[in-house]
Design an enzyme around this catalytic site. Sequence first.
Site, PDB file in Angstrom:
ATOM      1  N   HIS A 125      45.824  24.574  35.594  1.00 38.42           N
ATOM      2  CA  HIS A 125      44.986  23.210  34.969  1.00 38.42           C
ATOM      3  C   HIS A 125      43.540  23.950  34.464  1.00 38.42           C
ATOM      4  O   HIS A 125      42.696  23.501  33.871  1.00 38.42           O
ATOM      5  CB  HIS A 125      45.316  22.160  35.326  1.00 38.42           C
ATOM      6  CG  HIS A 125      46.064  21.572  35.141  1.00 38.42           C
ATOM      7  ND1 HIS A 125      47.354  21.731  34.391  1.00 38.42           N
ATOM      8  CD2 HIS A 125      47.719  21.258  36.638  1.00 38.42           C
ATOM      9  CE1 HIS A 125      48.000  20.961  34.447  1.00 38.42           C
ATOM     10  NE2 HIS A 125      48.419  20.716  36.269  1.00 38.42           N
ATOM     11  N   ASP A 162      55.833  25.725  36.025  1.00 37.44           N
ATOM     12  CA  ASP A 162      55.210  25.057  36.747  1.00 37.44           C
ATOM     13  C   ASP A 162      55.775  23.361  35.682  1.00 37.44           C
ATOM     14  O   ASP A 162      56.042  23.518  34.583  1.00 37.44           O
ATOM     15  CB  ASP A 162      53.771  24.567  36.840  1.00 37.44           C
ATOM     16  CG  ASP A 162      53.379  24.038  37.877  1.00 37.44           C
ATOM     17  OD1 ASP A 162      53.311  24.071  38.676  1.00 37.44           O
ATOM     18  OD2 ASP A 162      53.149  22.142  37.018  1.00 37.44           O
ATOM     19  N   HIS A 164      54.101  20.959  34.634  1.00 35.09           N
ATOM     20  CA  HIS A 164      53.185  20.622  34.000  1.00 35.09           C
ATOM     21  C   HIS A 164      52.984  21.655  33.599  1.00 35.09           C
ATOM     22  O   HIS A 164      52.811  22.934  33.367  1.00 35.09           O
ATOM     23  CB  HIS A 164      52.099  19.740  35.374  1.00 35.09           C
ATOM     24  CG  HIS A 164      52.312  19.089  35.987  1.00 35.09           C
ATOM     25  ND1 HIS A 164      52.384  19.148  37.684  1.00 35.09           N
ATOM     26  CD2 HIS A 164      52.033  16.858  35.853  1.00 35.09           C
ATOM     27  CE1 HIS A 164      52.939  18.000  37.564  1.00 35.09           C
ATOM     28  NE2 HIS A 164      52.745  17.170  37.263  1.00 35.09           N
ATOM     29  N   ASP A 249      57.296  21.916  41.145  1.00 28.06           N
ATOM     30  CA  ASP A 249      57.584  19.882  41.162  1.00 28.06           C
ATOM     31  C   ASP A 249      57.993  20.240  39.357  1.00 28.06           C
ATOM     32  O   ASP A 249      58.242  18.937  39.445  1.00 28.06           O
ATOM     33  CB  ASP A 249      56.207  19.937  40.230  1.00 28.06           C
ATOM     34  CG  ASP A 249      54.985  20.691  39.741  1.00 28.06           C
ATOM     35  OD1 ASP A 249      55.815  21.809  39.009  1.00 28.06           O
ATOM     36  OD2 ASP A 249      53.773  20.498  39.506  1.00 28.06           O
TER      37      ASP A 249
HETATM   38 ZN   LIG Z   1      52.569  21.153  37.704  1.00 22.32          ZN
END
Ligand SMILES: [Zn+2]
Length: 340
Positions: A125, A162, A164, A249
Amino acid sequence: MSGLVLLRHPSSLEHDTGAHPESPRRIVAIERALSERDWLGWDVRESPAAARAAIEAVHPAAHVDRIEALSARGGAMIDIDTIVSAGSFGAALHAAGGAVAIVDALLGAEGAAAAASLHRPPGHHATAARAMGFCLFNNVAIAAQHALDAHGADRVLILDWDVHHGNGTNDIFHARDDVLFCSIHQSPLYPGSGAASDAGSGTGEGFTVNLPVPGGSGDAVFGSLVEHVVRPLARAYEPGLVLISAGYDAHADDPLAGCAVSDAGYAALSASVRAMAGELGVPLGIVLEGGYDLGALSRCVAITLETVGSNGPVVAETALHPLAAQARERLAGGHWPALG
Ligand SMILES: [Zn+2]
């Protein structure tokens, strides 16, 4: 398979986030699970701190200075998710250093077949100039840039599985064609970016491949997107290195997201990327991102290392999921006619 290298460093435990899902307990759980199984035969090494120049090939010096200064004065909250403690700068230097070191092991004289960098804080991120989403420096981006700068790689493929969207990596390489960034992520979900229509810009148009999936997506969706979209893209792109932004995740047990990948699903994804690197004849690097259920995280990291390290893992026949079919059609109509 010989030449399996695992990078880790105790400084990962010194990044103190307080009561936070991205906690030192993640690394403790992973290392306990791996050490109980003699690290699955991987050669375990301590990560060096990254050279400042390797980090600054991705991040402006002012960003690195800011994290260093916040850490030196004892820490601060950068945003509601993203914490810097006294130990964070050191942890982040070694997390970036592990990512750089796997590239050196893979593309340098040693010629390792696969390497994994298991650190925190995670990285995907972090944009060039901004820490966010638990991430301070973008470890996988630093690794990719190092492969291009220090090892003469022409092209690097990053697959981010991931749950996200890897917005930082997306943005850092948005206008470039020497890194093909593919992300499978739940949408809508933090950080809100990663629409399928975001395909890069300028000379990078077509070299950002966002594959958003709805909550509830599990093994069939993730597996099909890797087998039927990312693998053919990789064959067309012919990278000199494959890097995985490996978050865990998307697991059904994860408390921060709503996908439903199982342990067997991570085994299948791992077999797919192992086979992908194998058919390209290039090495495979794994960089840890998220994963917040300690049991699922530690089991599935071990599954990835076991699968990647096995000699020719079997890739099960994977049905073409409608989402993968849609993505193929979209990409074939754009920069990737080979997917038609
Ligand atoms: Zn994540």
